[in-house]
Design a protein around this motif. Structure first.
Motif, PDB file in Angstrom:
ATOM      1  N   LEU A  47       0.811  -1.213   0.000  1.00  7.70           N
ATOM      2  CA  LEU A  47       0.000   0.000   0.000  1.00  7.70           C
ATOM      3  C   LEU A  47       0.848   1.269   0.000  1.00  7.70           C
ATOM      4  CD1 LEU A  47      -2.804  -0.995   2.550  1.00  7.70           C
ATOM      5  CD2 LEU A  47      -2.971  -0.880   0.054  1.00  7.70           C
ATOM      6  N   SER A  48       2.124   1.132   0.338  1.00  9.96           N
ATOM      7  CA  SER A  48       3.004   2.303   0.344  1.00  9.96           C
ATOM      8  C   SER A  48       3.593   2.598  -1.035  1.00  9.96           C
ATOM      9  CB  SER A  48       4.136   2.107   1.356  1.00  9.96           C
ATOM     10  OG  SER A  48       4.941   0.989   0.990  1.00  9.96           O
ATOM     11  N   ASN A  49       3.355   1.707  -1.997  1.00 14.84           N
ATOM     12  CA  ASN A  49       3.869   1.926  -3.350  1.00 14.84           C
ATOM     13  C   ASN A  49       3.194   3.137  -3.972  1.00 14.84           C
ATOM     14  OD1 ASN A  49       3.651   1.445  -6.454  1.00 14.84           O
ATOM     15  ND2 ASN A  49       5.348   0.162  -5.787  1.00 14.84           N
ATOM     16  N   ARG A  50       4.010   4.114  -4.400  1.00 10.51           N
ATOM     17  CA  ARG A  50       3.454   5.367  -4.884  1.00 10.51           C
ATOM     18  C   ARG A  50       2.620   5.187  -6.159  1.00 10.51           C
ATOM     19  NH1 ARG A  50       5.387   9.991  -2.322  1.00 10.51           N
ATOM     20  NH2 ARG A  50       6.169   9.331  -0.293  1.00 10.51           N
ATOM     21  N   ILE A  51       3.033   4.295  -7.034  1.00  9.81           N
ATOM     22  CA  ILE A  51       2.284   4.085  -8.270  1.00  9.81           C
ATOM     23  C   ILE A  51       0.927   3.446  -7.972  1.00  9.81           C
ATOM     24  CG2 ILE A  51       2.358   3.113 -10.591  1.00  9.81           C
ATOM     25  CD1 ILE A  51       4.495   5.223  -9.930  1.00  9.81           C
ATOM     26  N   PHE A  52       0.915   2.519  -7.018  1.00  3.60           N
ATOM     27  CA  PHE A  52      -0.341   1.894  -6.614  1.00  3.60           C
ATOM     28  C   PHE A  52      -1.274   2.925  -5.980  1.00  3.60           C
ATOM     29  CE2 PHE A  52      -2.925  -0.220  -3.334  1.00  3.60           C
ATOM     30  CZ  PHE A  52      -3.600  -1.134  -4.121  1.00  3.60           C
ATOM     31  N   LEU A  53      -0.725   3.783  -5.132  1.00  2.00           N
ATOM     32  CA  LEU A  53      -1.528   4.831  -4.509  1.00  2.00           C
ATOM     33  C   LEU A  53      -2.080   5.797  -5.551  1.00  2.00           C
ATOM     34  CD1 LEU A  53       0.606   5.729  -1.347  1.00  2.00           C
ATOM     35  CD2 LEU A  53      -1.444   4.311  -1.466  1.00  2.00           C
ATOM     36  N   LEU A  54      -1.251   6.137  -6.536  1.00  2.00           N
ATOM     37  CA  LEU A  54      -1.691   7.045  -7.593  1.00  2.00           C
ATOM     38  C   LEU A  54      -2.820   6.416  -8.412  1.00  2.00           C
ATOM     39  CD1 LEU A  54      -1.273   9.718  -9.091  1.00  2.00           C
ATOM     40  CD2 LEU A  54       0.441   8.566 -10.507  1.00  2.00           C
ATOM     41  N   SER A  55      -2.710   5.127  -8.701  1.00  2.00           N
ATOM     42  CA  SER A  55      -3.757   4.426  -9.458  1.00  2.00           C
ATOM     43  C   SER A  55      -5.076   4.429  -8.693  1.00  2.00           C
ATOM     44  CB  SER A  55      -3.313   2.992  -9.754  1.00  2.00           C
ATOM     45  OG  SER A  55      -2.129   2.971 -10.516  1.00  2.00           O
ATOM     46  N   CYS A  56      -4.996   4.181  -7.389  1.00  2.00           N
ATOM     47  CA  CYS A  56      -6.216   4.190  -6.567  1.00  2.00           C
ATOM     48  C   CYS A  56      -6.824   5.592  -6.501  1.00  2.00           C
ATOM     49  CB  CYS A  56      -5.899   3.689  -5.166  1.00  2.00           C
ATOM     50  SG  CYS A  56      -5.408   1.953  -5.091  1.00  2.00           S
ATOM     51  N   ALA A  57      -5.970   6.603  -6.372  1.00  2.00           N
ATOM     52  CA  ALA A  57      -6.459   7.985  -6.338  1.00  2.00           C
ATOM     53  C   ALA A  57      -7.142   8.350  -7.641  1.00  2.00           C
ATOM     54  CB  ALA A  57      -5.299   8.943  -6.063  1.00  2.00           C
ATOM     55  N   TYR A  58      -6.570   7.909  -8.746  1.00  2.00           N
ATOM     56  CA  TYR A  58      -7.178   8.168 -10.050  1.00  2.00           C
ATOM     57  C   TYR A  58      -8.535   7.479 -10.174  1.00  2.00           C
ATOM     58  CZ  TYR A  58      -3.212  10.557 -12.221  1.00  2.00           C
ATOM     59  OH  TYR A  58      -2.269  11.471 -12.565  1.00  2.00           O
ATOM     60  N   GLY A  59      -8.644   6.288  -9.585  1.00  2.00           N
ATOM     61  CA  GLY A  59      -9.925   5.594  -9.603  1.00  2.00           C
ATOM     62  C   GLY A  59     -11.012   6.382  -8.882  1.00  2.00           C
ATOM     63  N   VAL A  60     -10.632   7.022  -7.769  1.00  2.00           N
ATOM     64  CA  VAL A  60     -11.578   7.853  -7.028  1.00  2.00           C
ATOM     65  C   VAL A  60     -11.977   9.081  -7.851  1.00  2.00           C
ATOM     66  CG1 VAL A  60     -11.881   9.283  -4.963  1.00  2.00           C
ATOM     67  CG2 VAL A  60     -10.717   7.077  -4.793  1.00  2.00           C
ATOM     68  N   SER A 103       8.769  12.685  -8.647  1.00  2.00           N
ATOM     69  CA  SER A 103       9.845  12.247  -9.541  1.00  2.00           C
ATOM     70  C   SER A 103       9.845  10.749  -9.778  1.00  2.00           C
ATOM     71  CB  SER A 103      11.207  12.672  -8.969  1.00  2.00           C
ATOM     72  OG  SER A 103      11.397  12.112  -7.676  1.00  2.00           O
ATOM     73  N   TYR A 104       9.025   9.992  -9.009  1.00  2.00           N
ATOM     74  CA  TYR A 104       8.970   8.545  -9.196  1.00  2.00           C
ATOM     75  C   TYR A 104       8.374   8.180 -10.555  1.00  2.00           C
ATOM     76  CZ  TYR A 104       9.882   7.903  -4.194  1.00  2.00           C
ATOM     77  OH  TYR A 104      10.451   7.921  -2.948  1.00  2.00           O
ATOM     78  N   TYR A 105       7.482   9.023 -11.038  1.00  2.00           N
ATOM     79  CA  TYR A 105       6.742   8.685 -12.261  1.00  2.00           C
ATOM     80  C   TYR A 105       6.524   9.973 -13.054  1.00  2.00           C
ATOM     81  CZ  TYR A 105       3.659   5.682 -15.012  1.00  2.00           C
ATOM     82  OH  TYR A 105       3.096   4.927 -16.002  1.00  2.00           O
ATOM     83  N   GLU A 106       7.308  10.169 -14.095  1.00  2.00           N
ATOM     84  CA  GLU A 106       7.264  11.413 -14.869  1.00  2.00           C
ATOM     85  C   GLU A 106       6.233  11.320 -15.990  1.00  2.00           C
ATOM     86  OE1 GLU A 106      10.362  12.934 -17.823  1.00  2.00           O
ATOM     87  OE2 GLU A 106      10.909  14.016 -15.985  1.00  2.00           O
ATOM     88  N   THR A 107       5.094  11.947 -15.784  1.00  2.00           N
ATOM     89  CA  THR A 107       4.058  12.003 -16.811  1.00  2.00           C
ATOM     90  C   THR A 107       4.237  13.267 -17.655  1.00  2.00           C
ATOM     91  OG1 THR A 107       2.554  13.155 -15.308  1.00  2.00           O
ATOM     92  CG2 THR A 107       2.468  10.744 -15.322  1.00  2.00           C
TER      93      THR A 107
END
Length: 272
Positions: A129-142, A215-219
């Motif tokens: 759950l601390s994975n930033r990409i996983f958290l970002l995906s969940c936030a996007y789902g919301v 900086s973990y994920y550059e979009t």
């Protein structure tokens, strides 16, 4: 009197159109010319577009990462909502109003509040759950939940679901099988329009990805922010590219959505 009113309305629309298109036009000029200090721009070049797409860390990689992080949450949420709507519409119709209410809650949650809340709750966790990409995906789902829910619901209302499922049952098919093999393919255009709209919303996001992933994920938005401090011309080129992609996605979604609306009106007329 009517002609005067029409002329005034046309004048207002013209002024608003100019005000809305002027920033885009200036951005386009800034991406194509080296010098805008004079009335006539000087130094036409396409080098700024070539520069942002050059190398592995250029715009191409940022676009790919933006599409991946936008498509995955959208498809996962699509499957979850289709299952939820199957349960509600087939087995528990009275729950529909509660599902509708829950889907509207994200409208009142600002991006900064959502991002900070997620980071505060899960960033220190020792699990996945601390994975930033996983958290970002969940936030996007919301974030896209209201748009996805309403789009899917509108698409499903174009069909008489229960009679179709009952007819399929008489032929030996289960309701769940008929739902995903008959109902869902029948409203595929509406679902695709909803998916494209949601991807477009996530593709241009900056607040959530900057706070949660950084900086973990550059979009594309992060790439634009980083480039802006180096070259204003290159930043303008990136803005034009993002605008063009958003324009294509929204127009395609609108086209598919309008076809689904026409289909619904035709079915309603036929039933009458």
């Amino acid at each position: 009197m009517k002609k005067r009113s029409n002329a005034f309305s046309s004048f207002i629309i013209l002024i608003l159109s100019i005000l809305l298109l002027l920033p885009l036009f200036v951005t386009l000029l800034n991406s194509l010319f080296r010098d805008l200090s004079n009335i006539i721009p000087e130094g036409f070049t396409l080098s700024f577009y070539a520069d942002i797409f050059a190398g592995s860390g250029g715009m191409t990689g940022a676009i790919g990462r933006s599409l991946v992080i936008a498509i995955i949450p959208t498809l996962v949420l699509l499957v979850l909502l289709l299952l939820a709507m199957y349960v509600v519409q087939i087995h528990y119709p009275k729950w529909d109003k509660y599902l509708d209410l829950l889907s509207k809650i994200p409208y009142g949650i600002q991006g900064v509040i959502l991002a900070v809340s997620i980071i505060s709750l899960y960033a220190s966790s020792s699990t996945f759950l601390s994975n930033r990409i996983f958290l970002l995906s969940c936030a996007y789902g919301v974030v896209i939940l209201p748009y996805m829910y309403q789009g899917i619901k509108n698409a499903l209302t174009t069909l008489e679901i229960m009679p179709i499922l009952e007819a399929a049952e008489t032929l030996g098919a289960s309701k769940l099988y008929a739902y995903f093999r008959i109902i869902v393919p029948s409203v595929l255009k509406g679902l695709v329009a909803t998916i494209l709209l949601s991807i477009g919303i996530l593709f241009s996001d900056f607040v959530l990805v900057n706070i949660i992933a950084g900086s973990y994920y550059e979009t594309t938005s992060i790439f634009l922010d980083k480039t802006r401090s180096v070259s204003g011309h290159a930043a303008s080129a990136i803005s034009v590219v993002i605008f063009c992609m958003m324009l294509i996605l929204t127009n395609l979604a609108g086209y598919l959505g309008s076809k689904e609306t026409k289909k619904a009106k035709t079915n309603a007329t036929t039933n009458e």
